[in-house]
Scaffold this active site. Structure first.
Site, short mmCIF file in Angstrom:
data_model
loop_
_atom_site.label_atom_id
_atom_site.label_comp_id
_atom_site.label_asym_id
_atom_site.label_seq_id
_atom_site.Cartn_x
_atom_site.Cartn_y
_atom_site.Cartn_z
N HIS A 46 0.82 -1.22 0.00
CA HIS A 46 0.00 0.00 0.00
C HIS A 46 0.85 1.27 0.00
O HIS A 46 2.04 1.22 0.23
CB HIS A 46 -1.04 0.00 1.14
CG HIS A 46 -0.50 0.02 2.54
ND1 HIS A 46 -1.31 0.25 3.63
CD2 HIS A 46 0.75 -0.15 3.04
CE1 HIS A 46 -0.58 0.21 4.72
NE2 HIS A 46 0.65 -0.03 4.40
N GLU A 47 0.21 2.36 -0.36
CA GLU A 47 0.91 3.66 -0.51
C GLU A 47 2.03 3.59 -1.55
O GLU A 47 3.07 4.23 -1.38
CB GLU A 47 1.48 4.13 0.83
CG GLU A 47 0.43 4.55 1.84
CD GLU A 47 -0.22 5.87 1.47
OE1 GLU A 47 0.37 6.65 0.71
OE2 GLU A 47 -1.34 6.10 1.95
N GLY A 48 1.84 2.81 -2.60
CA GLY A 48 2.86 2.68 -3.65
C GLY A 48 3.73 1.47 -3.40
O GLY A 48 4.46 1.42 -2.41
#
Lengths: 618, 618
Positions: B469-471
């Site tokens: 998550h978050e890239g």
């Protein structure tokens, strides 16, 4: 999914290992490529139909305890029945014992399909191992009463080694076995004892898949002073059936004093119940005909029949070890393969993003399939290199088992030695790197891979067990650097070195592989140098302080060797699969083999940074 | 458990980063070491009392859907209340907004205790990030109606970026926002739109912890032809409240058209509901005062208020990114720390086995505590080096955020540049290596670690999310090698190089560390050389083919630098903790930094083995 797996197995068995040549040996004379294929066809089909569809079910419907029984989902019963009826429990046994008399390497390949489909649904490996041990070390009566029913699928088997206070440290077990009456040696099924103690981490220790369960239990017989002998030399081996049996292997209605004390709730591998068993705690006192008075004259203690000589238990138990460790390695490998093939399929169909560089600058162009992204290819190729490399290792070791059993004397001896050396690698390497492959399979899926709607998170959880059971990484490492490389003045290591060099020498002649040959030789020399440097001075504390990095470097070097050997077969063939094998070999040499440098550096310098860290400084 | 964590945090904040010096700046003039300590005391206590005891509960009692609502266990409600009442939601905010006006580095340190206690029980990070974005980019009316209630804990916030068909690829989103009637711009809360679309992977997208939920949603406004603009430039940002609000931030009883379409069932991190949300699907048409006619004149579409200019959505959203990515890195770090401290405790008390060498030969001697085995120490020291190294990185980055906000112009500019460069590392490195630490924590526990009776398997499962998550790792790697190292003609890279050299120069003077200084310089030069070699020729396909190995090498080099910097403070101090830090630094230089060699080799040679693997050859 299995078609990719089948192709990989077929290539390794036939194009690489040429297992059909075994059919020239008397033991396998009835076999040919088509009978091997038929076995693999059956396994592939049963795995697809009876195992794969239920892999998530057994994860979600964890075994539960009800009134001392273990309840398993119906699909587990069906899967066991299908497996038992296939004859695979006796695949490698003599025809005279009702077996198929297959080479072990074919049996291992067949079982691979089940592990890939649902690794935890079946605990058949333990049953086969248990029966094999009894065939090797049991009396004819023990074989008849306990081994043959297991090969027929009527009974199942366990291995009971660990105890709650002594996980891997068998010298500290406290389970006691005492002669059951003065006539304890006058017993058809072997010297009769009464056994008391608790055993932990017992896979398939209780279930109702079969009529009966045959526990093989390590315990100590007290000396004349009533005390247990410290150390592993005091350990003997016992058969403890859940239900007493008749001499011809029929279960009676008389329950033995083995009680389920608890189920372990695991992170994965949930299809197999993992149990804490109490032996002789008094829930089912055994009295009457066919047994002695028990420890108190009233049937106390679980009825147990000794296998082999007093004090010889660990040696007998280790008979199961090589195959069990190859079995664990193969299970880890198949979890890796299952994840690889699932993520490959996902990458081929999922649309997302655009290529790097000018080609991807126009947002009006539709997104591409993610397999077109370089990093996704890297994650797929790494998985392929780990998992197919591990598969080559497991099948190579399985083929050595056959050589040891049926080869000419010199070849059999070489196979024995090589197996001694390679077994810690066959156990540890896939359990570490096919777990890493499973993590990459999740990563290829992105957020979807982290959900239970896709299978890869379960593979990853299931696979985490493999670095622990059947001897942890740390134990395999001590076995390798502390015992195996020193074995018979380093004869096993020298033998492996000759095989490595033979592969390198052949690769010298192939332009696409000659560079790898040089890298392999260099890695092998570095490994030897580190081995010698570790033991220079002869201090085991310094030598073994970095045994795990040594194990990792050794494993990577072995896999590089095997990949080069595999690539020698594939090189020059024009088909895509062969090209893929050569590319996976190249991946391994470019991205993986160089990792051995840092691992060996701490071994070579006998780095004591970790060993000397004061406890209070953590 | 937290006392070990507190000691690590206190040392890094005060002995290393000297955060008390910030109190000399006007913004923090009301603070001093004792107010910082009081905040950490509160966080430590609340985390211990309200979070840690429920970490397993939220894993087992997964969020479930009932009539479109999300049901969470009672402990989650209590934890949220306790956290909101502590004031931590506004820890770094202006006193004028009801905040404590703390440095961000102290806020981050305080939040670390909650992440270590139960990472998934609270989604406070998103609420704070949401409010911060609105404070930066919203109008005064938007701040009042939507940001302040979040800081007070009455509302919670989300970030809605991904869509089912477009995970990380925002240019492909299809959520549409259309003006809500001709007077759509005459609206107190910002230009009013009606929004339709589906958003995937929305953490805390639905729950009843708060009065209301403020969704920040990326969507596209169609052009005059009714079509969406391709690419990221067409994206705007919208506030979509679950319930409509009054201008002073009171929730009304009018429901907006945001519907829970499903919950994702995850491998871990289960305390936070992860949702699929449908906007404007028609379940709750919104008509009447305060809104326009809707897309069909009957209230169709979710009511949405635009934040910032048309087409400026992604830039606004990225405002949240740096802190969110530091937040993810800190969460990964704390999961690692929790596992490290749990396995340290276990290793200090669990008896098993005997030492290697002559000392361990006598089985009559009692077993030792497993911390006495060299390989257990290796696994503990590796965890310490990973997790305390990661903690140093996160706190260093948090301190840079403060510098950017309150430093002199030149220093603030340096901090901004360094943050740009280090953010992909702060996000990715702990998510990979503190996950590895969690695996080692399981391994230290042996079979027990694989059961749910011990906390470590959950830490490992929870932590697996952080590489996604978050890239993802792949996205962070492209950001680093494709953008950040090239930024402003390599100015950020050069700046980091000067800081690395400054640390090395100080270490030259300390005999115990001078060798590390040389190794660090060498690693930095190798990193620079690989950076240049990757971009030689200027072909992004070749340059970026090995972006992830580059990211890994960059991360290891950064952590080596920080460990050396930390060791400079610890070296020569006589206490055990300082000795431990110097030893962990040495571990990192001996066992970890050398791994950068193999990673950089494929970058330097622009190895295309993976990129050129034909799809059909897998």
């Amino acid at each position: 999914m299995t078609s990719g797996l089948r192709a990989a197995i077929d290539f390794l068995l036939h194009d690489w290992l040429q297992v059909e040549a075994l059919c020239a040996r008397p033991r396998y004379a009835e076999h040919a490529r088509d009978t091997f294929d038929a076995v693999l066809d059956t396994c592939e089909r049963l795995a697809r139909d009876k195992f794969a569809p239920h892999n998530r079910t057994v994860d979600v419907q964890e075994p539960r305890m009800e009134d001392g029984r273990v309840v398993l989902p119906a699909c587990t019963h069906e899967a066991w029945r299908a497996y038992a009826e296939s004859g695979m429990l006796a695949a490698a046994q003599d025809a005279g014992l009702g077996g198929m008399q297959l080479p072990y390497v074919v049996e291992a390949a067949g079982n691979a399909f089940f592990a890939a489909a649902s690794v935890s649904i079946s605990a058949a490996m333990l049953t086969v191992g248990n029966a094999n041990l009894l065939l090797a070390h049991g009396t004819p009566a023990q074989r008849r009463a306990f081994a043959l029913p297991q090969l027929a699928g009527r009974f199942a088997g366990t291995m009971c080694l660990s105890e709650p206070q002594a996980g891997s440290s068998l010298s500290d077990i406290t389970t006691r076995a005492e002669p059951d009456g003065p006539d304890f040696e006058v017993e058809t099924l072997g010297p009769r004892y009464r056994l008391r103690g608790a055993k932990m981490w017992i896979s398939a220790g209780e279930h109702e898949l079969t009529d009966n369960i045959v526990h093989l239990v390590l315990a100590k017989i007290p000396g004349p002073d009533g005390r247990l002998v410290p150390g592993v030399k005091g350990i003997s081996l016992f058969i403890v059936p859940k239900w007493l049996v008749t001499p011809d292997g029929q279960r009676t209605e008389r329950r033995n004093d083995v009680a389920l004390a608890g189920l372990n709730h695991k992170c994965g591998w949930r299809g197999t119940p993992n149990t804490l068993l109490n032996f002789g705690e008094g829930r089912h006192p055994v009295t009457g005909p066919g047994v002695g008075p028990g420890l108190d004259g009233q049937g106390a203690g679980a009825v147990a029949y000794r296998v082999g000589a007093v004090g010889d238990g660990l040696r007998c138990m280790f008979h199961m070890m090589n195959e069990a460790r190859i079995g664990v390695g193969m299970a880890a490998t198949m979890l890796g393969m299952a994840g690889y093939l699932a993520s490959l399929e996902y990458a081929r169909t999922r649309l997302q993003g655009r290529p790097v560089g000018p080609a991807g600058k126009d947002p009006a162009q539709p997104p591409v399939r993610i397999i077109e992204h370089a990093d996704v290819r890297r994650m797929l190729l790494a998985q392929k290199a780990y998992c197919e490399g591990a598969l080559a290792l497991e099948l190579y070791c399985a083929r050595l088992v056959d050589e040891q059993r049926t080869g000419e004397a010199a070849a059999a001896e070489e196979a024995r030695l090589l197996l001694e050396l390679l077994t810690p690698i066959a156990k540890s390497w896939p359990s570490e790197w096919c777990l890493e492959a499973n993590s990459l399979a999740i990563q290829v899926h992105g957020g979807y891979g982290y959900t239970r709607d896709f299978p890869v998170e379960q593979y990853w959880r299931d696979n985490r067990l493999n670095m622990i059971h059947e001897g942890t990484h740390g134990i395999q490492a001590l076995d390798l650097l502390g015992r195996k490389v020193l074995l018979e003045q380093g004869r096993a290591l020298a033998l492996l070195g000759r095989r490595v060099e033979a592969t390198a020498a052949r690769a010298d002649a192939v332009p696409a592989l000659a560079g790898h040959a040089a890298a392999l030789r260099q890695a092998w020399q570095a490994l030897l140098a580190a081995t010698h440097a570790a033991w220079e001075g002869g201090d085991p504390v310094a030598a073994l302080a970095n045994a795990v990095p040594y194990l990792q470097a050794f494993g990577h070097t072995v896999i590089a060797w095997l990949w080069l050997d595999v690539a020698l077969v594939a090189a020059g063939r024009p088909d895509a699969a062969s090209l893929g094998r050569v590319q996976a070999c190249r991946y391994f040499f470019h991205y993986e083999l160089p990792r051995t440098g840092p691992w060996l550096q701490v071994v070579r310098t006998r780095d004591l940074t970790c060993a000397t860290m004061p406890e209070e400084a953590f």
